[in-house]
Write a protein that holds these residues in place. Structure first.
Motif, mmCIF file in Angstrom:
data_model
loop_
_atom_site.group_PDB
_atom_site.id
_atom_site.type_symbol
_atom_site.label_atom_id
_atom_site.label_comp_id
_atom_site.label_asym_id
_atom_site.label_seq_id
_atom_site.Cartn_x
_atom_site.Cartn_y
_atom_site.Cartn_z
ATOM 1 N N TYR A 155 0.804 -1.226 0.000
ATOM 2 C CA TYR A 155 0.000 0.000 0.000
ATOM 3 C C TYR A 155 0.842 1.283 0.000
ATOM 4 O O TYR A 155 0.324 2.350 -0.332
ATOM 5 C CB TYR A 155 -0.948 0.007 1.201
ATOM 6 C CG TYR A 155 -2.043 -1.025 1.089
ATOM 7 C CD1 TYR A 155 -2.978 -0.972 0.070
ATOM 8 C CD2 TYR A 155 -2.155 -2.060 2.009
ATOM 9 C CE1 TYR A 155 -3.986 -1.916 -0.049
ATOM 10 C CE2 TYR A 155 -3.156 -3.003 1.907
ATOM 11 C CZ TYR A 155 -4.071 -2.929 0.879
ATOM 12 O OH TYR A 155 -5.064 -3.866 0.765
ATOM 13 N N HIS A 193 0.664 3.914 -2.788
ATOM 14 C CA HIS A 193 -0.620 4.610 -2.885
ATOM 15 C C HIS A 193 -0.700 5.785 -1.917
ATOM 16 O O HIS A 193 -1.643 6.570 -1.971
ATOM 17 C CB HIS A 193 -1.774 3.644 -2.635
ATOM 18 C CG HIS A 193 -1.836 2.545 -3.635
ATOM 19 N ND1 HIS A 193 -2.223 2.739 -4.933
ATOM 20 C CD2 HIS A 193 -1.515 1.233 -3.527
ATOM 21 C CE1 HIS A 193 -2.161 1.596 -5.591
ATOM 22 N NE2 HIS A 193 -1.727 0.667 -4.756
ATOM 23 N N LEU A 194 0.282 5.902 -1.033
ATOM 24 C CA LEU A 194 0.285 6.957 -0.021
ATOM 25 C C LEU A 194 1.417 7.966 -0.189
ATOM 26 O O LEU A 194 1.195 9.173 -0.030
ATOM 27 C CB LEU A 194 0.372 6.326 1.381
ATOM 28 C CG LEU A 194 -0.813 5.452 1.797
ATOM 29 C CD1 LEU A 194 -0.500 4.710 3.080
ATOM 30 C CD2 LEU A 194 -2.055 6.290 1.941
ATOM 31 N N LYS A 227 1.288 11.766 -1.404
ATOM 32 C CA LYS A 227 -0.103 12.231 -1.339
ATOM 33 C C LYS A 227 -0.338 13.077 -0.087
ATOM 34 O O LYS A 227 0.410 13.012 0.881
ATOM 35 C CB LYS A 227 -1.067 11.038 -1.324
ATOM 36 C CG LYS A 227 -0.890 10.063 -2.469
ATOM 37 C CD LYS A 227 -1.183 10.689 -3.797
ATOM 38 C CE LYS A 227 -1.178 9.710 -4.944
ATOM 39 N NZ LYS A 227 0.076 9.082 -5.265
ATOM 40 N N LEU A 284 -7.734 8.448 -0.113
ATOM 41 C CA LEU A 284 -6.608 7.518 0.026
ATOM 42 C C LEU A 284 -7.095 6.114 0.361
ATOM 43 O O LEU A 284 -6.599 5.124 -0.191
ATOM 44 C CB LEU A 284 -5.635 8.026 1.086
ATOM 45 C CG LEU A 284 -4.871 9.297 0.726
ATOM 46 C CD1 LEU A 284 -4.089 9.799 1.931
ATOM 47 C CD2 LEU A 284 -3.952 9.060 -0.462
ATOM 48 N N ARG A 337 -8.552 4.542 -2.699
ATOM 49 C CA ARG A 337 -7.475 4.219 -3.635
ATOM 50 C C ARG A 337 -6.797 2.907 -3.230
ATOM 51 O O ARG A 337 -6.546 2.033 -4.065
ATOM 52 C CB ARG A 337 -6.477 5.372 -3.663
ATOM 53 C CG ARG A 337 -5.306 5.169 -4.583
ATOM 54 C CD ARG A 337 -4.332 6.349 -4.441
ATOM 55 N NE ARG A 337 -3.180 6.139 -5.246
ATOM 56 C CZ ARG A 337 -2.926 6.792 -6.370
ATOM 57 N NH1 ARG A 337 -3.760 7.710 -6.798
ATOM 58 N NH2 ARG A 337 -1.831 6.537 -7.048
ATOM 59 N N MET A 338 -6.487 2.772 -1.942
ATOM 60 C CA MET A 338 -5.835 1.544 -1.471
ATOM 61 C C MET A 338 -6.772 0.344 -1.604
ATOM 62 O O MET A 338 -6.373 -0.724 -2.073
ATOM 63 C CB MET A 338 -5.382 1.707 -0.013
ATOM 64 C CG MET A 338 -4.224 2.666 0.153
ATOM 65 S SD MET A 338 -3.596 2.734 1.854
ATOM 66 C CE MET A 338 -4.965 3.540 2.703
ATOM 67 N N GLU A 354 -9.385 -0.102 -3.615
ATOM 68 C CA GLU A 354 -9.600 -0.453 -5.017
ATOM 69 C C GLU A 354 -8.403 -1.186 -5.600
ATOM 70 O O GLU A 354 -8.555 -2.076 -6.437
ATOM 71 C CB GLU A 354 -9.917 0.797 -5.842
ATOM 72 C CG GLU A 354 -11.301 1.351 -5.600
ATOM 73 C CD GLU A 354 -12.404 0.398 -6.008
ATOM 74 O OE1 GLU A 354 -12.304 -0.241 -7.093
ATOM 75 O OE2 GLU A 354 -13.381 0.277 -5.241
ATOM 76 N N SER A 355 -7.207 -0.834 -5.152
ATOM 77 C CA SER A 355 -6.007 -1.481 -5.683
ATOM 78 C C SER A 355 -5.925 -2.956 -5.292
ATOM 79 O O SER A 355 -5.226 -3.729 -5.949
ATOM 80 C CB SER A 355 -4.749 -0.754 -5.205
ATOM 81 O OG SER A 355 -4.445 -1.095 -3.868
ATOM 82 N N SER A 356 -6.621 -3.321 -4.235
ATOM 83 C CA SER A 356 -6.542 -4.712 -3.753
ATOM 84 C C SER A 356 -7.910 -5.385 -3.677
ATOM 85 O O SER A 356 -8.052 -6.407 -3.013
ATOM 86 C CB SER A 356 -5.878 -4.738 -2.369
ATOM 87 O OG SER A 356 -6.616 -3.966 -1.446
#
Length: 169
Positions: A66, A69-70, A73, A81, A84-85, A87-89
Motif C-alpha cells: 500500500y 498509494h500513499l 499524497k 486515500l 485508492r488503497m 480499489e487497488s486490492s
C-alpha cells in the motif's frame, strides 16, 4: 503537506503473567504491529494493525504493497486515500489481512489529521457522544473446562469489572 514514508514496526514481549487461556499460544509471548506515516511537515501518524497479534510477519509485506498509494499524497484526504488503497486490492483484499492493514493505515491517517488540525480525534469524528462508557473484560477464548471459565470470570469481577465477554464454547 505530503506523505514521505510509511513504515511498519513489529513489537513483541512476554506478558508478565500467563493465563491458562494463553498457554497454547506461545506461553504468553505476544506481538503487535504498528504503522507509522511520516510527512514533509514533520508530523507523524501512528496506527495499530490487529493482524500483528496473529501473523506479524505478514504485515510488512502488505504495508509495502500500500505504500506507493500513499507516498507523495496529502494525508488529509483520508477517504480518497482509503478508496485508492482498497480499489487497488479489491480482487484479493476485501477481508481479513488486507482489511486489517487498511484499518491500521486509516488510523494513522486520522492521527495525522488530528495533529495537523491541533484537534483531538474524537472532535474530528463528531464529538463526544457520552461522558462515560461502561467497559468489560474480554477473554479471547474460553478456558478449558467449566471451573476454569468460572475462575477466569471471577478473577475479572474481583478486579472490578461488571461485565465479561467470553469467546465461543
Amino acid at each position: 503537506m505530503r506523505i514521505t514514508d510509511v513504515t511498519t514496526h513489529l513489537v513483541s514481549s512476554n506478558w508478565a503473567t500467563v493465563d491458562a487461556q494463553w498457554a497454547d499460544t506461545g506461553g504468553g509471548h505476544k506481538s503487535s504491529a504498528l504503522v507509522r506515516i511520516d510527512t514533509d511537515a514533520g508530523l507523524t501518524g501512528w496506527g495499530e494493525i490487529i493482524l500483528g497479534y496473529f501473523a506479524p510477519e505478514a504485515v510488512p509485506a502488505l504495508v509495502d504493497y500500500y505504500r506507493p498509494h500513499l507516498v507523495g499524497k496529502d494525508p488529509r484526504t483520508i477517504n480518497a486515500l482509503w478508496h485508492r488503497m482498497y480499489e487497488s486490492s479489491k480482487w484479493w483484499g476485501r477481508s481479513g489481512a488486507a482489511v486489517s492493514v487498511l484499518s491500521g493505515l486509516d488510523i494513522a491517517l486520522w492521527d495525522l489529521l488530528g495533529k495537523a488540525l491541533d484537534a483531538p480525534l474524537h472532535r474530528l469524528l463528531g464529538g463526544i457522544v457520552q461522558e462515560r462508557l461502561p467497559v468489560y473484560a474480554s477473554i479471547g477464548g474460553i478456558p478449558a473446562g467449566h471451573e476454569a471459565a468460572v475462575a477466569a470470570v471471577r478473577r475479572w469481577v474481583d478486579e472490578g469489572y461488571r461485565a465479561v465477554k467470553l469467546g465461543q464454547f
